[in-house]
Design an enzyme around this catalytic site. Sequence first.
Site, PDB file in Angstrom:
ATOM      1  N   SER A 188      56.986  42.742  27.415  1.00  0.00           N
ATOM      2  CA  SER A 188      56.245  43.134  28.609  1.00  0.00           C
ATOM      3  C   SER A 188      56.500  42.130  29.741  1.00  0.00           C
ATOM      4  O   SER A 188      57.645  41.886  30.102  1.00  0.00           O
ATOM      5  CB  SER A 188      54.750  43.259  28.287  1.00  0.00           C
ATOM      6  OG  SER A 188      54.061  43.899  29.327  1.00  0.00           O
ATOM      7  N   ASP A 466      57.275  54.387  26.748  1.00  0.00           N
ATOM      8  CA  ASP A 466      56.479  53.273  27.287  1.00  0.00           C
ATOM      9  C   ASP A 466      56.021  53.569  28.720  1.00  0.00           C
ATOM     10  O   ASP A 466      56.844  53.874  29.588  1.00  0.00           O
ATOM     11  CB  ASP A 466      57.337  52.001  27.273  1.00  0.00           C
ATOM     12  CG  ASP A 466      56.545  50.743  27.574  1.00  0.00           C
ATOM     13  OD1 ASP A 466      55.357  50.833  27.937  1.00  0.00           O
ATOM     14  OD2 ASP A 466      57.131  49.645  27.447  1.00  0.00           O
TER      15      ASP A 466
END
Length: 539
Positions: A188, A466
């Site tokens: 991330s 995602d």
Amino acid sequence: MKIDSVLTVTLLWWCSVQAKLQRPIRSLQWTHAKSSAAKRDIDPSLLYPAYNFSVPIDHFHNDSLYEPHSNGMFSLRYFFDASHYKKGGPVIVLESGEDDATDRLPYLQKGIVAKLAQATNGVGVILEHRYYGTSFPTPDLSTENLRFLTTAQALADTAYFAKNIVFPGLESHNLTAPNTKWIAYGGSYAGAFVAFLRVLYPHTFWGAIGSSGVVQAIYDFWEYYEPVREYGPPTCIAATQNITHAVDTILLGTNASMITELKNVFLLGNLTHNDDFASILGAGVGGWQGRNWDPAVNDPSFSEYCGNISSDKVLFPATESLRSSAKALLIAGGYGDSVEALVPRMLNYIGWLNVTEVAPCAASGQTQHSCFSSYIPDFYAQDDITQSWRSWPYQYCSQWGFLQTGSGVPKDQLPLISRTLTLKYESIICRDAFNISTPSNTEAINYLGGYNISYNRLAFMDGEDDPWRPACVHAPEAKPWNRTNTVDQPFILIANAVHHWDENGLFPNETTATLPPAPVANAQKSEVDFVQVWLKESK
């Protein structure tokens, strides 16, 4: 159409009972799996003691952004595992990103760090980011003292650490970079972080793997919900879009009594601000990111939400008393032609939201304003060292952006969250907590390449589903079809995966024919394979 107070109490009671006994479309598998896993695993905090290493508070005395400058040092916390180490092996460092580093310890125990360290005879390290966990360089978190919280300063911390660390018990080994090859991994924000490490400090970090790395900072990040819209269950997505559109038609209209009725139907009549009300309605689709292939890690809330809102049957009997009100609101919202099909779904939406949000708030004794409002200047004014919530908002308000709006969704598309969720609303915390009233300085991040960032021995692993993919190198805007997957620059999109699904893992005796799923297992094998090739290359 006033909602009777007796009905309100009844529905709250019913939702409370449902929460304790039999939540509709709820699976007990996740709870059982998590409990079983907890019994099997040794608490990693018992295996890996914490250590501290002193790094400079201010690495950039020629940059006015950090005035007044500091000559001080502070303790950066880290953990390591040398059980796989053999002389000549690398250091595998996981950057913990915007989190307490102890939350990353499972990856040292049985996740990607453990896999890479074992395969390469390396030392596995979890390194905490400044201003998170216990690694604070200042005595408080006032806006003035947060001036040292930038990605650039944290990158310099990591490079300083790699070039100077002596691991306790390994003093006879020179494991500093570049004497020893360092491979950085992050997921991330930390995925983008390690990519930047490779670009800015190529002589210190031999290679890096950015998983779900958000390399493109975006101020108005309305695209966050695009993968949810594209890959979510069609019936759930359509119901969410239609009900959200009906809600917006009312909230953006001029009929004040209808707005009041709408809030009352959802038992949120005590919320003064319409955007606060709209924000909590988005809780269901917000659970998409928490999905994971491992039942012990998975957050089932999105599946539960969709199971409820997709049903044509009313799953919360107490909400039947709201049928006429729900029908009138849907008609007022422009859905007269499909009202009969939408009514049970809206009633289930109401029931689900009250089980998961409204009833727990009431049970806690807090007001709806304190539970759900963003208009809380007294809270934002707190800045002592215990207010650790301030760190990541400061980073996204000052540099990264990523404000997830509904207002930014194209006009010809139905959003999954309300259009009342604007940049002005989402940036309340920026103004009230940090006195930042201008857009985030995303160029402070994107100058490193954004979507186009690349370097030899720099890998990108992204999840197909995602919600952060629109900020990653596999975003459609990044034109990923122009890149190829090579050993030198791995470029892998993990099918059906969400957020850095390659990071967590299982012990060998926990694996099954389907866990990890093949796309994740293949991605992790690829990581081991290409890192081994990288390490064979000459300096």
